[in-house]
Scaffold this active site. Structure first.
Site, PDB file in Angstrom:
ATOM      1  N   TYR A 186       1.533  14.224   5.573  1.00  0.00           N
ATOM      2  CA  TYR A 186       1.159  14.920   4.166  1.00  0.00           C
ATOM      3  C   TYR A 186       2.455  14.796   3.555  1.00  0.00           C
ATOM      4  O   TYR A 186       3.102  15.598   3.342  1.00  0.00           O
ATOM      5  CB  TYR A 186       0.555  16.310   4.445  1.00  0.00           C
ATOM      6  CG  TYR A 186       0.379  17.068   3.089  1.00  0.00           C
ATOM      7  CD1 TYR A 186      -0.293  16.377   1.933  1.00  0.00           C
ATOM      8  CD2 TYR A 186       0.818  18.285   3.098  1.00  0.00           C
ATOM      9  CE1 TYR A 186      -0.980  17.162   0.890  1.00  0.00           C
ATOM     10  CE2 TYR A 186       0.440  19.136   1.822  1.00  0.00           C
ATOM     11  CZ  TYR A 186      -0.261  18.627   0.765  1.00  0.00           C
ATOM     12  OH  TYR A 186      -0.557  19.488  -0.059  1.00  0.00           O
ATOM     13  N   ASP A 195      -2.645  11.937   3.707  1.00  0.00           N
ATOM     14  CA  ASP A 195      -2.504  12.088   2.247  1.00  0.00           C
ATOM     15  C   ASP A 195      -1.031  11.923   1.780  1.00  0.00           C
ATOM     16  O   ASP A 195      -0.231  12.424   2.052  1.00  0.00           O
ATOM     17  CB  ASP A 195      -3.064  13.550   1.893  1.00  0.00           C
ATOM     18  CG  ASP A 195      -2.943  13.793   0.337  1.00  0.00           C
ATOM     19  OD1 ASP A 195      -2.417  12.696  -0.382  1.00  0.00           O
ATOM     20  OD2 ASP A 195      -3.047  14.940   0.077  1.00  0.00           O
ATOM     21  N   HIS A 220     -10.787  15.912  -1.701  1.00  0.00           N
ATOM     22  CA  HIS A 220     -10.644  14.679  -1.365  1.00  0.00           C
ATOM     23  C   HIS A 220     -11.760  14.204  -0.053  1.00  0.00           C
ATOM     24  O   HIS A 220     -12.321  15.178   0.430  1.00  0.00           O
ATOM     25  CB  HIS A 220      -9.283  14.630  -0.353  1.00  0.00           C
ATOM     26  CG  HIS A 220      -7.824  14.795  -0.736  1.00  0.00           C
ATOM     27  ND1 HIS A 220      -7.406  13.791  -0.917  1.00  0.00           N
ATOM     28  CD2 HIS A 220      -7.341  15.782  -1.312  1.00  0.00           C
ATOM     29  CE1 HIS A 220      -5.864  14.295  -1.500  1.00  0.00           C
ATOM     30  NE2 HIS A 220      -6.104  15.411  -1.780  1.00  0.00           N
TER      31      HIS A 220
END
Length: 262
Positions: A107, A150, A253
């Site tokens: 992330y 991500d 998302h």
């Protein structure tokens, strides 16, 4: 052996447990990598996941923000986590499956709103994080590995709804794209999603601010699946589960999937 993998910024695994369960029930990935879990590890609601066969989990957590987890139907052994840029954030976890494949779940920091490290500390932290990722992969050249997460950067012109309008918007600036490319090159990573879907607009994130996110379709591809060259040719069936963005109390998302024949 064929196994399927999904990556999803869930934006609070406790708040959105119902849609994680929905995804596991309906899509049945063998491995699900989650980001922005926003939960200490001991508060992640594992009972429901285990009841569906996801009895293995490795994770790093924090109260209220960040956090990464890998849920698996197959045994997975934790093989480390890195605190790039010394932020003290739970942003990386790595695990190894019984078939010898290592999965890195990342992330990457979002970077704030202003793409200038002189006035925005968060943007500088994002660039530093990517630089340290790059240097780590150069030193620890990965093999038989998959990187997902991500990454908070949409690198290609067709990874955003409007390239020209987003050139000065954090997540698509030339500086960020260059940093991500260096990180990718350092590990020899292959963009599996674009290997499978080489042409056309492809998004995995749509802002909560849009009144009708689907009709406006002002998306960005922030979520990625990469693989090392020794296994990238085994990847196939990449897709973005766009419908999940429209589920009840959704994340902003959508999950990104890939399959591997290994």
């Amino acid at each position: 052996m064929t196994f399927s993998l999904a990556t999803w910024n869930i934006n609070s695994v406790r708040l959105r447990e119902p849609i994680v369960l929905k995804l596991l029930q309906e899509q049945t990935p063998d491995v699900l990598c989650l980001q922005e879990c926003k939960s200490p590890v001991d508060k992640i609601p594992t009972e429901g996941f285990a009841a569906l066969g996801y009895t293995h989990m490795i994770a790093r957590g924090q109260k209220g923000y960040n956090g990464v987890a890998i849920l698996s139907r197959m045994p997975i052994e934790e093989v480390g986590s890195e605190d790039f840029a010394a932020l003290g954030h739970a942003r990386h976890i790595a695990g190894r499956l019984d078939n010898g494949v290592t999965i890195h779940n990342f992330y990457v920091p979002a970077g704030g709103d202003v793409p200038d490290r002189q006035v925005n500390e968060k943007f500088g932290q994002k660039l530093d994080y990517l630089t340290e990722m790059r240097d780590w992969f150069r030193a620890e050249r990965p093999r038989k590995s998959i990187l997902v997460g991500d990454l908070n950067i949409a690198p290609r012109e067709d990874d955003v709804w409007n390239h020209k309008q987003l050139l000065k918007i954090v997540s698509h600036t030339p500086t960020e794209v260059a940093h991500l490319a260096e990180t990718q090159d350092a590990g020899g990573w292959v963009d599996v999603t674009r290997q499978d879907i080489p042409d056309g607009p492809l998004f995995s994130w749509w802002s909560y601010r849009a009144r009708d996110w689907s009709a406006a379709d002002k998306g960005r591809r922030l979520d990625h699946v990469w693989a090392t060259p020794d296994i990238s040719n085994a990847a196939h069936s990449s897709r973005v589960l766009r419908d999940a963005r429209g589920w009840e109390k959704p994340s902003d998302h959508a999950p990104v999937f890939a399959c591997f024949d290994l």
